[in-house]
Every structure is written in structure tokens, then in C-alpha cells.
Scaffold this active site. Structure first.
Site, short mmCIF file in Angstrom:
data_model
loop_
_atom_site.label_atom_id
_atom_site.label_comp_id
_atom_site.label_asym_id
_atom_site.label_seq_id
_atom_site.Cartn_x
_atom_site.Cartn_y
_atom_site.Cartn_z
N LYS A 79 0.85 -1.19 0.00
CA LYS A 79 0.00 0.00 0.00
C LYS A 79 0.88 1.24 0.00
O LYS A 79 1.90 1.27 0.70
CB LYS A 79 -0.90 -0.06 1.25
CG LYS A 79 -1.95 1.02 1.35
CD LYS A 79 -2.80 0.79 2.61
CE LYS A 79 -3.90 1.80 2.81
NZ LYS A 79 -4.71 1.53 4.02
N SER A 154 -9.59 1.56 3.17
CA SER A 154 -8.76 2.34 2.27
C SER A 154 -7.74 1.50 1.50
O SER A 154 -7.20 1.97 0.51
CB SER A 154 -8.02 3.42 3.06
OG SER A 154 -7.17 2.81 4.04
N SER A 178 -9.57 -0.90 7.37
CA SER A 178 -9.07 -0.76 6.00
C SER A 178 -8.35 -1.95 5.40
O SER A 178 -8.02 -1.94 4.22
CB SER A 178 -8.15 0.46 5.91
OG SER A 178 -8.94 1.61 5.81
N1 GLN Z 1 -12.86 3.73 6.78
C1 GLN Z 1 -12.24 4.14 8.00
C2 GLN Z 1 -11.90 5.59 7.94
O1 GLN Z 1 -12.20 6.19 6.98
C3 GLN Z 1 -11.04 3.29 8.28
C4 GLN Z 1 -9.85 3.68 7.51
C5 GLN Z 1 -8.67 2.83 7.82
O2 GLN Z 1 -8.78 1.77 8.45
N2 GLN Z 1 -7.52 3.31 7.40
O3 GLN Z 1 -11.33 6.15 8.82
#
Ligand code: GLN
Length: 485
Positions: A79, A154, A178
Site C-alpha cells: 500500500k 482504504s 481498511s
Molecule cells: N474507513 C475508516 C476511515 O475512513 C477506516 C480507515 C482505515 O482503516 N484506514 O477512517
């Protein structure tokens, strides 16, 4: 069998035994990427020259050294919020466009030391803030099962790259879901380890007390292989745990005596009825195998999203202060220092990131700190205690990973609250610091459903063992045929 269809375990053992070379593998992987990537767009950067150079070096190793590499020649995607010297690291943000890190994240060094070949950096919501990868400043990524739908986020690029068979495995990061949510949407396995289990050194911080790096792969065994390479104490990360990994547990297929906690708060309003039905099918199957289903309650679950969306933005507002046009990446010259900061940040950050910085700054400001941030921290403690009590009654907790399946582009991006609600089942594990793994449970219509297994802190091995037994029990489905036409 095409090389790109092989998983981590198979590839590494064939490369170790010289049945296959690392160079052939990398060539096959880049052919596959050429076919699938124009449709999926999972990557922000690819570096074929670097990958070929690394593969060649692995092929030249003497047999005794090769035999000791758990990931010999295995192509891996990372990532793009983890620092790499071989490619830019942008965190999906314009503010870090073209940024080259002078060092590797610990996880990248560990992958390479284990023989893995990093092929590219994957797309993500800017600074990992989002659940659909639509918030990337660069482009969207399509779900390989249905290109009109999001891959989740994400870590959407990592999940899509694995599901489209462009790489056998990838790294993601999980602050509120994420890794697990995109794994669920793309039908792959994703593990969020215990907080502190995997070094965060070189991970671009979003919310430091919640962030955790973990693997995404096509099956549990492959996820475990990556996890064992990246986990373990790192003196460069002050929150890294010293505890040794227990890798000695043997796989099992006898569910009798296994206590599976079924929290009532994860089975009610707001779940897509088809996801709920699948969850109940899974429970029925496990019960038929002799598992003991334990009804339990995690009473503070209801407050988790609110607590998360105060704590995560609060930490983000502090972590993102460093992107000011002075130290890294983008800089928009201006007449004075303050307006240089302002114009650089206004141009460099996307709207979701700005929303989080505003939310977080507000929650931390004098007069509001006690009412919001401190309250959220107290709720966090209650959530952690809920889990401690639950794990007295159950070995593992099973929930759907997400209340829905992959949604269409644009469906939630205009309504941040709707987007935030996709994390209801995943944020609790981050708040409590416990490990969670998402495993596929077939398709609903054309897109995958995922089940989430949660376990006590530091019990990843046990958790993966249970998830693997489930994987063997639940019928698998063929991979989507992206780029094969
Ligand atoms: N969807 C969650 C957020 O927007 C989690 C994001 C993540 O785990 N990086 O914060």
C-alpha cells in the site's frame, strides 16, 4: 496452471526447489498486470526494473540460502502509505506527489529479507481515510468482481490487486477496518494484527493509536506466511510489542469444543438482509460441525463509530501537521509563511482529509476536549473491557465483516456519514487493539461476502487457525476473470 494463479506458499516452495525461477515469476506477474491493470487500476506505482533486478539476485543465491527464505521470489504489492526507497510514497495524496523516502518501512525491509519481490505500490484513500478508495487523489480502483463497484478501502488497491491475481499477496494498513473491509468486498483474506504486533516504522501515520499493518492474500495460509515475516518486535517503533509469535499451533478440523461468540449487537438493524442471511448460514454450518455458539453482548458497540470518528480525526489532525510545504512534497510559494502553509495545504489535501483535520482540531480544542476527545477515550476503554469479558466466554467472535457488500461508485461518497457506517463492524477491533481477520464466505449476487473473526490480543495464530478451518469448510468460488477475455 498459470504462474499468476499460484499463491504465496506454492510460489515460494517452487522457487526454493528451483522448479520455477523468481525471474520467470516476475515476468509472468508483469504480463498479468499488463492485462488486468488497465481495467482495475490497483497501482499508483510499478517498478518492473527493480523487481527484475531483485528476482535475478534471488535466482543467483546458493541453494542453502534460498532454502531459508520463507517468501523466496514471491511478488508482493505494498500500500502506498508505507515508505519504499524503490518507488515514490504518496499516501494517495497530492501533497506527497513524487515523494521519495530515504528509507524503507520496517515491513518492507522484512519482506525483502525474506525473499519477497516488491512489484508496486497500491492505491488507497488519501492518507488511508475512507472506505472505498474513491478518496485517492489520483484515480479510482475497480472491484475485480464488478468493475462498476468499489473495491472497499482504504486498502482498496491491495485487495483488488490480489483478487485480480496481479499479485499473490499485498500489505495493507487498518485503522478502522481498511484491511478487513476491502478484503471482504474483494473476496480475499485480510488480517489486522494486534496493535503493536507489526512495526509501524515507515508507515505514514493516520491515527497512531489505531494504525496497524497486515497482509491481504488469496487464502489464510498465505496471509499467515506474510504475517509471520512482518510481525515481531522492532526497536524503531516505540509501540512495538516484545512478545514472541507462537507459530507452533497445528491446523485443525474438529470444531467440537470451539466456543464461537455471537455478539447480538452485530446482528441487528442496518445490515443488508442478504448479508445477515449469509451470516446465519455460516453459523448454522459451524453449529452442525459441533462448534459451541455462545450468545453474548458487547454493549458499548453502539458508541464505537462515534468514538472512532473523534479519536481517529483527533490523532490525524496532529499527525498531518507535518505536511506544511516545508518538510515534504508539495510547496506553493507565497508572500509570507502562513499563506505558504495555507495555500500548500489547501491545494495538497483533498476534501475528506480537510474534513478530518477540522473534526479533529475541533475535538481537541480547549473547551471541547473534555466533552468530545476525553469522552471518546473513556468509551474506548469500555469497548476494550467488553471484549475482555467476551473472551472469557468465547475463544473467538464471529461477525459479518461489513453490513453490506461492495457498493457502486458514487453511492456513498457524497454522504460521509453513510461511508463512515460501513466501518461499524470493524472499528471496534482497532479501538480495543485486538486482532481480526476477514475471510470470504461465497458470493451474494456477483460480489463477495466476508466474515470477520475476532480474537484476544496476541492470539493471531489461533485466530488464523480457526479462520483456516472455516475456509476449508466453506465452498470456495472461482476467481473473477479480469483481463482473461
Ligand atoms: N474507513 C475508516 C476511515 O475512513 C477506516 C480507515 C482505515 O482503516 N484506514 O477512517
Amino acid at each position: 496452471m498459470n504462474i499468476h494463479e499460484l499463491g504465496v506458499h506454492d510460489l515460494a516452495s517452487r522457487i526454493r526447489s528451483k522448479e520455477l525461477s523468481a525471474s520467470e515469476t516476475i515476468s509472468a506477474i508483469f504480463d498479468r498486470i499488463e492485462d488486468a491493470e488497465p481495467t482495475i487500476r490497483a497501482f499508483l506505482h510499478l517498478n518492473a526494473d527493480y523487481a527484475h533486478m531483485r528476482a535475478k539476485a534471488i535466482d543467483q543465491l546458493p541453494a542453502n540460502e534460498l532454502a531459508n527464505l520463507p517468501l523466496a521470489g514471491v511478488p508482493v504489492a505494498v500500500k502506498d502509505n508505507m515508505a519504499t526507497v524503490s518507488m515514490p510514497t504518496t499516501a494517495g495524496s497530492k501533497i506527497l506527489s513524487g515523494y521519495m523516502s530515504p528509507y524503507n518501512a520496517t515491513v518492507v525491509d522484512r519482506l525483502e529479507a525474506a525473499g519477497a519481490v516488491i512489484v508496486g505500490k497500491t492505491n488507497l484513500d488519501e492518507f488511508a481515510m475512507g472506505s472505498s478508495t474513491e478518496h485517492s487523489a489520483y484515480h479510482i480502483t475497480c472491484n475485480p468482481w464488478d468493475i462498476g463497484r468499489v473495491p472497499g478501502g482504504s486498502s482498496g488497491g491491495s485487495a483488488a490487486a490480489v483478487a485480480a491475481q496481479m499479485v499473490p499477496a499485498a500489505l495493507g494498513s487498518d485503522t478502522g477496518g481498511s484491511i478487513r473491509q476491502p478484503a471482504s468486498y474483494c473476496g480475499v483474506t485480510g488480517l489486522k494484527p494486534t496493535y503493536g504486533r507489526v512495526s509501524r516504522y515507515g508507515l505514514i501515520a493516520f491515527a497512531s493509536s489505531l494504525d496497524q499493518i497486515g497482509p491481504l492474500a488469496r487464502n489464510v495460509e498465505d496471509a499467515r506466511l506474510l504475517y509471520e515475516v512482518i510481525a515481531g518486535h522492532d526497536p524503531l517503533d516505540a509501540t512495538s510489542l516484545p512478545d514472541a509469535l507462537d507459530s507452533s499451533l497445528k491446523p485443525f478440523d474438529d470444531w467440537r469444543g470451539i466456543r464461537i461468540g455471537i455478539p447480538k449487537e452485530y446482528d441487528g438493524d442496518g445490515i443488508d438482509p442478504l448479508v445477515q442471511e449469509r451470516y446465519h448460514d455460516v453459523l448454522a454450518l459451524l453449529k452442525a460441525q459441533g462448534a459451541q455458539l455462545v450468545d453474548l453482548s458487547l454493549p458499548h458497540t453502539h458508541y464505537a463509530i462515534s468514538a472512532y470518528y473523534l479519536i481517529a480525526p483527533a490523532e490525524a489532525s496532529s499527525n498531518l501537521a507535518r505536511f506544511d510545504g516545508v518538510r515534504y512534497g508539495l510547496r506553493r510559494p507565497s508572500d509570507d509563511l502562513l499563506s505558504m502553509y495555507e495555500t500548500t495545504r489547501a491545494e495538497g489535501f483533498g476534501s475528506e482529509v480537510i474534513r478530518r483535520i477540522l473534526l479533529g482540531t475541533y475535538a481537541l480544542s480547549a473547551g471541547y476536549y473534555d466533552a468530545y476527545y476525553l469522552k471518546a477515550q473513556k468509551v474506548r476503554t469500555l469497548i476494550r473491557r467488553d471484549f475482555e469479558r467476551a473472551f472469557d466466554q468465547a475463544d473467538v467472535i464471529l461477525t459479518p465483516t461489513t453490513p453490506d457488500t461492495a457498493f457502486k461508485f458514487g453511492e456513498k461518497s457524497r454522504d460521509p456519514l453513510q461511508m463512515y457506517l460501513s466501518d461499524v463492524f470493524t472499528v471496534t477491533a482497532n479501538l480495543a487493539g485486538i486482532p481480526g481477520v476477514s475471510t470470504p464466505a461465497g458470493l451474494i449476487g456477483d460480489v463477495p461476502a466476508g466474515m470477520q473473526w475476532l480474537g484476544p490480543a496476541l492470539k493471531e495464530t489461533r485466530l488464523l487457525q480457526i479462520a483456516q478451518a472455516f475456509e476449508q469448510l466453506w465452498p470456495s468460488v472461482p476467481w473473477p476473470s479480469v483481463g482473461d477475455e
